[in-house]
Design an enzyme around this catalytic site. Structure first.
Site, short mmCIF file in Angstrom:
data_model
loop_
_atom_site.label_atom_id
_atom_site.label_comp_id
_atom_site.label_asym_id
_atom_site.label_seq_id
_atom_site.Cartn_x
_atom_site.Cartn_y
_atom_site.Cartn_z
N LYS A 69 0.81 -1.23 0.00
CA LYS A 69 0.00 0.00 0.00
C LYS A 69 0.84 1.28 0.00
O LYS A 69 0.45 2.28 -0.57
CB LYS A 69 -0.96 0.00 1.19
CG LYS A 69 -2.05 -1.06 1.07
CD LYS A 69 -3.04 -0.97 2.21
CE LYS A 69 -4.04 -2.13 2.13
NZ LYS A 69 -5.03 -2.10 3.20
N GLY A 133 0.31 1.09 8.33
CA GLY A 133 -0.54 1.53 7.22
C GLY A 133 -2.03 1.40 7.51
O GLY A 133 -2.83 2.20 7.03
N ASN A 154 0.86 2.38 20.26
CA ASN A 154 1.71 1.49 19.46
C ASN A 154 2.88 0.97 20.28
O ASN A 154 3.35 1.62 21.21
CB ASN A 154 2.24 2.24 18.23
CG ASN A 154 2.74 1.28 17.18
OD1 ASN A 154 2.11 0.25 16.91
ND2 ASN A 154 3.90 1.57 16.58
P1 ATR Z 1 0.26 -2.44 8.16
O1 ATR Z 1 0.66 -1.65 6.98
O2 ATR Z 1 -0.55 -3.67 7.82
O3 ATR Z 1 -0.38 -1.66 9.24
P2 ATR Z 1 2.87 -2.35 9.31
O4 ATR Z 1 3.13 -1.03 8.73
O5 ATR Z 1 3.96 -3.38 9.27
O6 ATR Z 1 1.61 -3.08 8.70
O7 ATR Z 1 2.41 -2.12 10.83
C1 ATR Z 1 2.07 -3.17 11.63
C2 ATR Z 1 1.62 -2.64 12.99
O8 ATR Z 1 1.39 -3.75 13.83
C3 ATR Z 1 2.63 -1.77 13.68
O9 ATR Z 1 1.97 -0.80 14.45
C4 ATR Z 1 3.35 -2.78 14.59
O10 ATR Z 1 3.97 -2.20 15.73
P3 ATR Z 1 5.45 -1.54 15.60
O11 ATR Z 1 5.25 -0.23 14.90
O12 ATR Z 1 5.91 -1.42 16.98
O13 ATR Z 1 6.24 -2.52 14.77
C5 ATR Z 1 2.20 -3.62 15.02
N1 ATR Z 1 2.55 -4.95 15.48
C6 ATR Z 1 2.90 -6.03 14.72
N2 ATR Z 1 3.13 -7.11 15.51
C7 ATR Z 1 2.91 -6.71 16.79
C8 ATR Z 1 2.98 -7.37 18.05
N3 ATR Z 1 3.30 -8.66 18.16
N4 ATR Z 1 2.70 -6.64 19.14
C9 ATR Z 1 2.34 -5.35 19.05
N5 ATR Z 1 2.26 -4.67 17.89
C10 ATR Z 1 2.55 -5.34 16.77
#
Ligand code: ATR
Length: 278
Positions: A69, A133, A154
Site C-alpha cells: 500500500k 498503514g 503502538n
Molecule cells: P500495516 O501496513 O498492515 O499496518 P505495518 O506497517 O507493518 O503493517 O504495521 C504493523 C503494525 O502492527 C505496527 O503498528 C506494529 O507495531 P510496531 O510499529 O511497533 O512494529 C504492530 N505490530 C505487529 N506485531 C505486533 C505485536 N506482536 N505486538 C504489538 N504490535 C505489533
C-alpha cells in the site's frame, strides 16, 4: 473474449486468500456489468513494473493490499488528500493511459461498517492500536467523524507520536493523542480497534482489564479466526471482525470505477459464513 469487458486485479504478497475477486464479481452482477478481476502475487521489487504493465494492458484499475500500500502511493501520478496524508493507497485507477490515480478506501470502509452496526463515532472515545498503514489509512476518515477522542497506541511509541503529530496538525484536530501499548494514559474508551498485524504471527494484543471492564466495543481489522486472538478478550457483547470493512472498502473502489455503490449486506453475510466456517 468480450472486448468491452473491464479488467481489474488485486495485487499483494501473499494474495492466494484474497476475497476481493468474489466481492467485486458479486457487485458486478448487481448491475450486469461484465468484468474480469484477477489476483496477482507481486513483491515490492516488481510492483511498479507490474502496475505499469497493467495500465498499458488497459486495465481500468487495481486494488492493492499488504505489503504494497505504501508503494502504491509512490507509483501514482495523482492522489486523494487522504491517501497523500496516509502515504498509503489501496485503489489505483488508470486514466488515459497516463494517469495513475491513488485513493485509500480503507477508512471509508471502516466508518461505513461501523455505521452499518449503528455505531455513531461522533461522541465516542476511540483507542486504535497500531501505527502502521492500517492506522494511517483509516485515520483521515475517523477524524472526519469528529469523535470526542482518538488515541493511537503502538508498541513503538515514536511511530504513534509521529502519526498523531502529522494528522492533528493537518486536520487541526486537537483530540488526537498517542500512547504506548502499556496504555498508561488511561481513558474510558467506548471503542477499541486493533489495527496491528500481530495476529498474523499468532500474537495477542492484551488490553488492560480496567479498560475491558468498561465493556467497550472491540473491533479487529483482521477477519476470520485470526481476529479471535483480539476479540475473545471482550467483556461486552459487541465485538466485530473486519469482514464488513473489507466489503465496504471494496464497495467504495467499485463506486470509483463504476459509478454505482453496490448493495453490501448480503455480500457481508455470505462472507461471514465463509470466513468463520459457519
Ligand atoms: P500495516 O501496513 O498492515 O499496518 P505495518 O506497517 O507493518 O503493517 O504495521 C504493523 C503494525 O502492527 C505496527 O503498528 C506494529 O507495531 P510496531 O510499529 O511497533 O512494529 C504492530 N505490530 C505487529 N506485531 C505486533 C505485536 N506482536 N505486538 C504489538 N504490535 C505489533
Amino acid at each position: 473474449m468480450n472486448m468491452n469487458k473491464k479488467k481489474f486485479a488485486v495485487l499483494g504478497f501473499p494474495i492466494e486468500h484474497s476475497l476481493s475477486p468474489i466481492i467485486h464479481n458479486s457487485f458486478a452482477k448487481q448491475i450486469n456489468v461484465d468484468i474480469s478481476y484477477s489476483k496477482i502475487k507481486v513483491d515490492l521489487e516488481k510492483f511498479k513494473e507490474v502496475v505499469i504493465q497493467l495500465k498499458d494492458e488497459k486495465f481500468t484499475g487495481v486494488n492493492v493490499t499488504v505489503p504494497l500500500k505504501f508503494e502504491a502511493l509512490k507509483v501514482s501520478t495523482s492522489s486523494s488528500e487522504g491517501a497523500k496524508l496516509s502515504k498509503a493507497a489501496n485503489c489505483l485507477t488508470f486514466k488515459n493511459n497516463k494517469i495513475i490515480h491513488a485513493e485509500n478506501t480503507d477508512g471509508f470502509g471502516l466508518v461505513k461498517d461501523l455505521s452499518n452496526k449503528k455505531i455513531d463515532l461522533m461522541n465516542l472515545k476511540i483507542l486504535i492500536i497500531g501505527a502502521g498503514g492500517a492506522t494511517s489509512g483509516t485515520l483521515p476518515s475517523l477524524i472526519k467523524c469528529k469523535p470526542k477522542l482518538i488515541c493511537v497506541a503502538n508498541r513503538t511509541i515514536e511511530k504513534a507520536e509521529k502519526l498523531v503529530h502529522e494528522f492533528s496538525e493537518f486536520y487541526n484536530y486537537k483530540n488526537l493523542q498517542f500512547d504506548s501499548l502499556s496504555l498508561k494514559k488511561f481513558s474510558d474508551y467506548d471503542l477499541i480497534i486493533n489495527a496491528t498485524s500481530s495476529s498474523l504471527n499468532n500474537n495477542v494484543i492484551e488490553i488492560p482489564k480496567k479498560l475491558l471492564d468498561l465493556k467497550p466495543v472491540l473491533y479487529d481489522m483482521m477477519y476470520g479466526p485470526k481476529s479471535n486472538f483480539f476479540l475473545s478478550q471482550a467483556k461486552g457483547e459487541k465485538k466485530f471482525d473486519g469482514i464488513g470493512m473489507l466489503v465496504e472498502q471494496a464497495a467504495q473502489s467499485f463506486y470509483i470505477w463504476h459509478g454505482f455503490y453496490p448493495h453490501t449486506s448480503k455480500v457481508i453475510k455470505d462472507l461471514e459464513s465463509i470466513t468463520n466456517g459457519s
